[in-house]
Design a protein around this motif. Structure first.
Motif, PDB file in Angstrom:
ATOM      1  N   ASP A  77      46.787 -44.769 -18.066  1.00  0.00           N
ATOM      2  CA  ASP A  77      45.911 -43.598 -18.056  1.00  0.00           C
ATOM      3  C   ASP A  77      46.630 -42.312 -18.446  1.00  0.00           C
ATOM      4  O   ASP A  77      45.987 -41.298 -18.708  1.00  0.00           O
ATOM      5  N   VAL A  78      47.961 -42.338 -18.467  1.00  0.00           N
ATOM      6  CA  VAL A  78      48.752 -41.128 -18.702  1.00  0.00           C
ATOM      7  C   VAL A  78      49.096 -40.998 -20.181  1.00  0.00           C
ATOM      8  O   VAL A  78      49.573 -41.945 -20.798  1.00  0.00           O
ATOM      9  N   TYR A  79      48.869 -39.798 -20.724  1.00  0.00           N
ATOM     10  CA  TYR A  79      49.228 -39.515 -22.114  1.00  0.00           C
ATOM     11  C   TYR A  79      50.622 -38.913 -22.228  1.00  0.00           C
ATOM     12  O   TYR A  79      51.357 -39.222 -23.150  1.00  0.00           O
ATOM     13  N   ALA A  80      50.970 -38.028 -21.303  1.00  0.00           N
ATOM     14  CA  ALA A  80      52.281 -37.381 -21.380  1.00  0.00           C
ATOM     15  C   ALA A  80      52.675 -36.831 -20.016  1.00  0.00           C
ATOM     16  O   ALA A  80      51.822 -36.487 -19.198  1.00  0.00           O
ATOM     17  N   VAL A  81      54.001 -36.739 -19.812  1.00  0.00           N
ATOM     18  CA  VAL A  81      54.588 -36.244 -18.577  1.00  0.00           C
ATOM     19  C   VAL A  81      55.734 -35.308 -18.943  1.00  0.00           C
ATOM     20  O   VAL A  81      56.529 -35.619 -19.829  1.00  0.00           O
ATOM     21  N   ALA A  82      55.826 -34.187 -18.260  1.00  0.00           N
ATOM     22  CA  ALA A  82      56.975 -33.289 -18.400  1.00  0.00           C
ATOM     23  C   ALA A  82      57.342 -32.812 -17.003  1.00  0.00           C
ATOM     24  O   ALA A  82      56.474 -32.389 -16.238  1.00  0.00           O
ATOM     25  N   VAL A  83      58.628 -32.906 -16.679  1.00  0.00           N
ATOM     26  CA  VAL A  83      59.075 -32.503 -15.353  1.00  0.00           C
ATOM     27  C   VAL A  83      60.489 -31.939 -15.449  1.00  0.00           C
ATOM     28  O   VAL A  83      61.308 -32.450 -16.206  1.00  0.00           O
ATOM     29  N   SER A  84      60.747 -30.874 -14.715  1.00  0.00           N
ATOM     30  CA  SER A  84      62.080 -30.263 -14.669  1.00  0.00           C
ATOM     31  C   SER A  84      62.394 -29.830 -13.250  1.00  0.00           C
ATOM     32  O   SER A  84      61.508 -29.413 -12.508  1.00  0.00           O
ATOM     33  N   HIS A  85      63.673 -29.918 -12.922  1.00  0.00           N
ATOM     34  CA  HIS A  85      64.152 -29.423 -11.626  1.00  0.00           C
ATOM     35  C   HIS A  85      65.297 -28.468 -11.895  1.00  0.00           C
ATOM     36  O   HIS A  85      66.160 -28.739 -12.726  1.00  0.00           O
ATOM     37  N   ARG A  86      65.285 -27.370 -11.200  1.00  0.00           N
ATOM     38  CA  ARG A  86      66.324 -26.356 -11.363  1.00  0.00           C
ATOM     39  C   ARG A  86      67.442 -26.592 -10.349  1.00  0.00           C
ATOM     40  O   ARG A  86      67.197 -27.033  -9.227  1.00  0.00           O
ATOM     41  N   ILE A  87      68.655 -26.301 -10.753  1.00  0.00           N
ATOM     42  CA  ILE A  87      69.802 -26.331  -9.858  1.00  0.00           C
ATOM     43  C   ILE A  87      70.448 -24.950  -9.873  1.00  0.00           C
ATOM     44  O   ILE A  87      70.168 -24.135 -10.739  1.00  0.00           O
ATOM     45  N   GLY A  88      71.313 -24.716  -8.885  1.00  0.00           N
ATOM     46  CA  GLY A  88      71.985 -23.435  -8.782  1.00  0.00           C
ATOM     47  C   GLY A  88      71.337 -22.555  -7.738  1.00  0.00           C
ATOM     48  O   GLY A  88      70.401 -22.954  -7.048  1.00  0.00           O
ATOM     49  N   THR A 103      46.005 -36.592 -18.944  1.00  0.00           N
ATOM     50  CA  THR A 103      45.237 -37.838 -18.963  1.00  0.00           C
ATOM     51  C   THR A 103      43.852 -37.514 -19.526  1.00  0.00           C
ATOM     52  O   THR A 103      43.525 -36.349 -19.766  1.00  0.00           O
ATOM     53  N   ALA A 104      43.026 -38.533 -19.656  1.00  0.00           N
ATOM     54  CA  ALA A 104      41.666 -38.307 -20.141  1.00  0.00           C
ATOM     55  C   ALA A 104      40.787 -37.637 -19.086  1.00  0.00           C
ATOM     56  O   ALA A 104      39.920 -36.838 -19.418  1.00  0.00           O
ATOM     57  N   HIS A 105      41.021 -37.970 -17.816  1.00  0.00           N
ATOM     58  CA  HIS A 105      40.136 -37.503 -16.747  1.00  0.00           C
ATOM     59  C   HIS A 105      40.934 -36.897 -15.596  1.00  0.00           C
ATOM     60  O   HIS A 105      42.068 -37.294 -15.325  1.00  0.00           O
ATOM     61  N   ARG A 106      40.323 -35.957 -14.864  1.00  0.00           N
ATOM     62  CA  ARG A 106      41.025 -35.194 -13.841  1.00  0.00           C
ATOM     63  C   ARG A 106      41.548 -36.034 -12.686  1.00  0.00           C
ATOM     64  O   ARG A 106      42.657 -35.776 -12.205  1.00  0.00           O
ATOM     65  N   ALA A 107      40.804 -37.010 -12.213  1.00  0.00           N
ATOM     66  CA  ALA A 107      41.267 -37.795 -11.063  1.00  0.00           C
ATOM     67  C   ALA A 107      42.587 -38.487 -11.379  1.00  0.00           C
ATOM     68  O   ALA A 107      43.513 -38.488 -10.568  1.00  0.00           O
ATOM     69  N   ALA A 108      42.674 -39.056 -12.569  1.00  0.00           N
ATOM     70  CA  ALA A 108      43.916 -39.730 -12.963  1.00  0.00           C
ATOM     71  C   ALA A 108      45.052 -38.733 -13.119  1.00  0.00           C
ATOM     72  O   ALA A 108      46.204 -39.023 -12.768  1.00  0.00           O
ATOM     73  N   ALA A 109      44.754 -37.533 -13.622  1.00  0.00           N
ATOM     74  CA  ALA A 109      45.792 -36.516 -13.797  1.00  0.00           C
ATOM     75  C   ALA A 109      46.309 -36.021 -12.448  1.00  0.00           C
ATOM     76  O   ALA A 109      47.520 -35.881 -12.265  1.00  0.00           O
ATOM     77  N   PHE A 110      45.401 -35.769 -11.501  1.00  0.00           N
ATOM     78  CA  PHE A 110      45.840 -35.347 -10.166  1.00  0.00           C
ATOM     79  C   PHE A 110      46.690 -36.433  -9.516  1.00  0.00           C
ATOM     80  O   PHE A 110      47.737 -36.146  -8.939  1.00  0.00           O
ATOM     81  N   ALA A 111      46.245 -37.673  -9.608  1.00  0.00           N
ATOM     82  CA  ALA A 111      46.985 -38.778  -8.988  1.00  0.00           C
ATOM     83  C   ALA A 111      48.361 -38.951  -9.625  1.00  0.00           C
ATOM     84  O   ALA A 111      49.363 -39.140  -8.926  1.00  0.00           O
ATOM     85  N   ALA A 112      48.421 -38.886 -10.948  1.00  0.00           N
ATOM     86  CA  ALA A 112      49.704 -39.065 -11.641  1.00  0.00           C
ATOM     87  C   ALA A 112      50.661 -37.918 -11.337  1.00  0.00           C
ATOM     88  O   ALA A 112      51.861 -38.143 -11.132  1.00  0.00           O
TER      89      ALA A 112
END
Length: 143
Positions: A77-88, A103-112
């Motif tokens: 259901d996921v088209y793309a993911v981007a995630v970053s964590h800052r250090i320092g 994702t195509a639909h909001r429920a799947a996007a919230f869950a993912a």
């Protein structure tokens, strides 16, 4: 959509994080939903006033972050993911974690997005040193 068509981005950096850039990274013409999250440094923890904090990461942190992103992106259901964590070192109000999922639909996007943030928090070898207003400090998630 095949897993090879899914985009997964993960970065650990000492630079400020940009929510709009993460949302742009997951943009997809097929997506009807983009859900994003920002983890912001707050001024308290368990009833104690926090004045600043610092994140330290293990050298494997970025590889682990990318692995988590790829696992979430493998969901059909996921088209793309981007995630970053800052250090320092960070101040109150700074953004420590940014995640975005399309994702195509909001429920799947919230869950993912929730799954992504939860897995990052559970698995990422990054530790937080909080400094409290009384001058004491505490390490969180440190083995």
């Amino acid at each position: 959509m095949s897993p090879a068509d899914t985009l997964a981005h993960g970065t650990v950096t000492d630079q400020p994080l940009d929510l709009a850039a993460h949302e742009a990274a997951v943009a997809d013409r097929r997506a009807g939903a983009v859900v994003s999250f920002q983890g912001v440094v707050r001024d308290h923890d368990h009833g104690r006033p926090v004045i600043s904090l610092e994140y330290e990461g293990h050298p494997s942190a970025e590889a682990v972050l990318r692995e988590v992103a790829a696992e979430v992106a493998a969901d059909p259901d996921v088209y793309a993911v981007a995630v970053s964590h800052r250090i320092g070192p960070m101040e109150i109000g700074d953004v420590a974690l940014v995640a975005a999922v399309s994702t195509a639909h909001r429920a799947a996007a919230f869950a993912a997005c929730a799954r992504l943030v939860d897995e990052v928090k559970a698995r990422l070898p990054i530790w937080k040193r909080q400094v409290f207003a009384d001058g004491t400090e505490e390490w969180v998630n440190c083995p």
